[in-house]
Design an enzyme around this catalytic site. Structure first.
Site, PDB file in Angstrom:
ATOM      1  N   SER A 141     -47.186-102.704  44.807  1.00  0.00           N
ATOM      2  CA  SER A 141     -48.065-102.417  43.669  1.00  0.00           C
ATOM      3  C   SER A 141     -48.927-101.202  43.946  1.00  0.00           C
ATOM      4  O   SER A 141     -49.128-100.791  45.100  1.00  0.00           O
ATOM      5  CB  SER A 141     -48.942-103.607  43.273  1.00  0.00           C
ATOM      6  N   TYR A 154     -57.495-108.374  48.742  1.00  0.00           N
ATOM      7  CA  TYR A 154     -56.259-107.910  48.110  1.00  0.00           C
ATOM      8  C   TYR A 154     -55.958-106.479  48.544  1.00  0.00           C
ATOM      9  O   TYR A 154     -54.832-106.152  48.943  1.00  0.00           O
ATOM     10  CB  TYR A 154     -56.409-108.000  46.598  1.00  0.00           C
TER      11      TYR A 154
END
Length: 321
Positions: A141, A154
């Site tokens: 991502s 994250y």
């Protein structure tokens, strides 16, 4: 990819991007090994894959447990025989200020998103080396290039994945037919944010633009056919990568301001661990309902806004000199 059937392992296949990736491979009739913690949802995906003509094996797996992933690889090799493509995709998200987020939650985010991918690679590489071929695809991502204020764990996991993958590619240079491919999609219209651990006390929504996860799925299938080291998925992903590379401090500042502004206006909600430790019973579809699936032209206004955003960064930088 050749006409012969391949054995494809997809982690995090129970919903969102993983489910879309599994179904995209199923359309080609390959042997699919579906892995996630949610067995019920996996069985539903397996039924869809079989209806498309693809044999499917469900293996309940927690990628944060290396023993569970070793079992997955063994089951996949028996089902194959062998393993041709392994897609590291399983991931979780926790949102909230770092010191307000329980450390055990942050640890689990890193264990799933970073160590989970490492566990996958560690389990499958012996099979690839024995075969002298194989393709490992990491769905990283844009978070691998763009830090997320309010998502420190994250961001740590995604930035770590870039370093891990780069090191692995260096190790594997003597194996010309073993490929490591990294995909960097922009924000996707998946149920992921509905599953997130939320310590903001506010309702979460993904920032626009959000892309159809089927777009990522098609790119992953393409990587399995024609491997390449990395693939940016969506123009916004490329734009944000360039923006942070050119103006890191300013990009972080603007991102933080946008997030804080949104949270001030968002409705209140109870704090939750989401699916960090156990799977949830909702949101197991491909799409999360945030975007406009199948209508990529609808994102043009957001891309235009992104260009304006980048120009604003340049202007601000020049004015500060």
């Amino acid at each position: 990819m050749q006409d012969s059937k391949k054995t494809i392992v997809v982690t995090g296949a129970s919903s969102g991007a993983g489910r879309a990736i599994a179904l995209a491979f199923a359309e080609q009739g390959h042997n699919l090994v579906l892995a996630a913690r949610n067995t019920v949802a996996l069985e539903e995906v397996a039924i869809e894959c079989r209806q498309l003509g693809s044999p499917a094996l469900v293996v309940t797996t927690d990628v944060s447990d290396h023993r569970s992933v070793i079992n997955l690889a063994a089951a996949a090799a028996d089902f194959g025989p062998g393993i041709d493509v392994w897609v590291n995709n399983a991931g979780v998200l926790a949102v909230g200020e770092f010191d307000a987020t329980p450390m055990e939650v942050t640890q689990q985010v890193v264990s799933t998103n970073l160590l989970g991918y490492m566990h996958g690679a560690h389990a499958v590489l012996p099979y690839f080396k024995k075969q002298q071929r194989g393709i490992l695809i990491n769905n990283i991502s844009i978070g691998g290039f763009l830090p997320v204020p309010g998502g420190a764990g994250y961001s740590a996991s995604k930035f770590g994945l870039r370093g891990f993958s780069a090191a692995l590619k260096g190790e594997l240079r003597r194996f010309p037919d073993i490929h490591v491919c990294d995909a960097y999609p922009a924000f996707l219209d998946t149920p992921g944010i509905q599953h997130a651990a939320n310590y903001t006390g506010k309702v979460l929504r993904p920032g626009p633009p959000v892309y159809d996860p089927q777009r990522l799925a098609h790119e992953v299938v393409a990587l399995a056919e024609h491997p390449q080291s990395e693939k940016m998925v969506g123009s916004f992903s490329t734009l944000m990568r360039m923006s942070y590379a050119a103006f890191p401090a300013l990009t972080r500042a603007i991102a933080g301001t946008v997030i804080r502004s949104y949270l001030k206006q968002a409705d209140e909600i109870a704090r939750t661990n989401g699916n960090i430790f156990t799977p949830v019973k909702y949101g197991n579809a491909v799409h999360g309902g945030w975007g406009l699936p199948g209508k990529p032209k609808a994102h043009r206004k957001y891309l235009a806004a992104g260009i304006v955003f980048s120009l604003a960064l340049v202007t601000a930088k020049l004015l500060r000199r």
